[in-house]
Design a protein around this motif. Structure first.
Motif, PDB file in Angstrom:
ATOM      1  N   GLU A  92       0.836  -1.207   0.000  1.00 33.32           N
ATOM      2  CA  GLU A  92       0.000   0.000   0.000  1.00 33.32           C
ATOM      3  C   GLU A  92       0.871   1.259   0.000  1.00 33.32           C
ATOM      4  O   GLU A  92       0.518   2.278  -0.593  1.00 33.32           O
ATOM      5  N   ALA A 169      -4.412  -3.698   6.988  1.00 29.59           N
ATOM      6  CA  ALA A 169      -5.446  -2.973   6.228  1.00 29.59           C
ATOM      7  C   ALA A 169      -6.781  -3.704   6.352  1.00 29.59           C
ATOM      8  O   ALA A 169      -6.820  -4.927   6.496  1.00 29.59           O
ATOM      9  N   THR A 170      -7.863  -2.934   6.350  1.00 29.28           N
ATOM     10  CA  THR A 170      -9.197  -3.538   6.380  1.00 29.28           C
ATOM     11  C   THR A 170      -9.879  -3.237   5.049  1.00 29.28           C
ATOM     12  O   THR A 170      -9.387  -2.399   4.274  1.00 29.28           O
ATOM     13  N   SER A 172     -12.506  -1.548   4.560  1.00 21.97           N
ATOM     14  CA  SER A 172     -12.895  -0.139   4.416  1.00 21.97           C
ATOM     15  C   SER A 172     -11.681   0.774   4.244  1.00 21.97           C
ATOM     16  O   SER A 172     -11.756   1.772   3.521  1.00 21.97           O
ATOM     17  N   SER A 173     -10.546   0.438   4.877  1.00 17.65           N
ATOM     18  CA  SER A 173      -9.368   1.299   4.675  1.00 17.65           C
ATOM     19  C   SER A 173      -8.871   1.163   3.237  1.00 17.65           C
ATOM     20  O   SER A 173      -8.411   2.132   2.629  1.00 17.65           O
ATOM     21  N   GLU A 176     -11.170   3.202   1.029  1.00 21.94           N
ATOM     22  CA  GLU A 176     -10.901   4.638   1.177  1.00 21.94           C
ATOM     23  C   GLU A 176      -9.625   5.052   0.432  1.00 21.94           C
ATOM     24  O   GLU A 176      -9.597   6.029  -0.306  1.00 21.94           O
ATOM     25  N   ASP A 177      -8.552   4.253   0.605  1.00 28.67           N
ATOM     26  CA  ASP A 177      -7.291   4.536  -0.099  1.00 28.67           C
ATOM     27  C   ASP A 177      -7.497   4.505  -1.611  1.00 28.67           C
ATOM     28  O   ASP A 177      -6.943   5.309  -2.359  1.00 28.67           O
TER      29      ASP A 177
END
Ligand code: DC
Length: 226
Positions: A92, A169-170, A172-173, A176-177
């Protein structure tokens, strides 16, 4: 007979690289992943300890790095100053740094000739953001691949999970990214992510990999390219 170039553009997580790789294998074409080139440069900037938001600092080290592309067992390998960095490209941190630094004109200029010359003398499928619009405007087939955001985030999540690279990381993260990167990729001044006028739109949200592949093979047949 001239060489056939296929341009595949679209945001991340739509399955471009999976489709392109499979298609290249089936047709005996070379798959060229241009995102990997931006990611390789990003690894260099991060290693230099540069703040990637600082365009001037990023551009000042461009001349001290050379990138090369090779193929091993048909898989694209990226070399940074001679070192194979392929296994370092899919984090990421590198994704973000590549998205930020690919906005800079000089960064894009460094890769433009490399990408064009790679497609000039071979049958190639190239994927990226500006292939149909800037890099290969004369490609015989241009496909703009999309998918719903939640589908794309789930695909990226599954990919990272499978590779053991989730690093906390999830779903939702990641979503969002991804939205942040998509916004940057499509709103930048230089070669933004955009559908070329003559590109065919392919929404892969509800398609299996095989169905997406078939759709593109049909486009090639319709154009009598295969
Ligand atoms: O396709 P990818 O996720 O590996 O690409 C990484 C980043 O590189 C992406 O955020 C945007 C940039 N990129 C670009 O600007 N132009 C391309 N042709 C390919 C990638």
């Amino acid at each position: 007979m001239g060489y056939i170039n296929i341009a595949l553009d679209g945001p991340s997580g739509v399955g471009k690289s999976t489709i392109a790789k499979a298609l290249a294998g089936r047709l005996g074409f070379t798959y060229i992943d241009t995102g990997a080139m931006y990611r390789t440069l990003a690894v260099y900037f991060l290693r230099c300890g540069i703040n990637t938001d600082d365009e001037e600092a990023v551009c000042s080290v461009l001349s001290s790095c050379s990138i090369d592309t090779g193929y091993e067992d048909g898989q694209q390998q990226m070399y940074l100053n001679g070192e194979n960095v392929t296994s370092l490209l899919r984090t990421e941190e590198v994704s973000r740094a590549a998205s930020v630094t690919s906005q800079y004109k000089k960064v894009r200029e460094k890769l433009l000739d490399i990408q064009r010359s790679m497609a000039a003398y071979r049958n190639a499928i190239m994927d990226g953001r500006d292939i149909g619009t800037v890099i290969l405007p004369d490609a015989q087939l241009k496909v703009y691949v999309t998918a719903r955001p939640e589908v794309r985030a789930k695909r990226r999540y599954d990919q990272l999970l499978m590779q053991g690279k989730l690093c906390g990381a999830t779903l939702s993260s990641i979503e969002e990214d991804m939205r942040e990167r998509d916004y940057r990729d499509s709103h930048r001044e230089n070669a933004p992510l955009m559908k070329a006028e003559d590109a065919v739109l392919l929404d892969t949200s509800d398609l299996t990999e095989e169905e997406a592949l078939e759709a593109i093979i049909n486009m090639l047949k319709e154009r009598k390219l295969i």
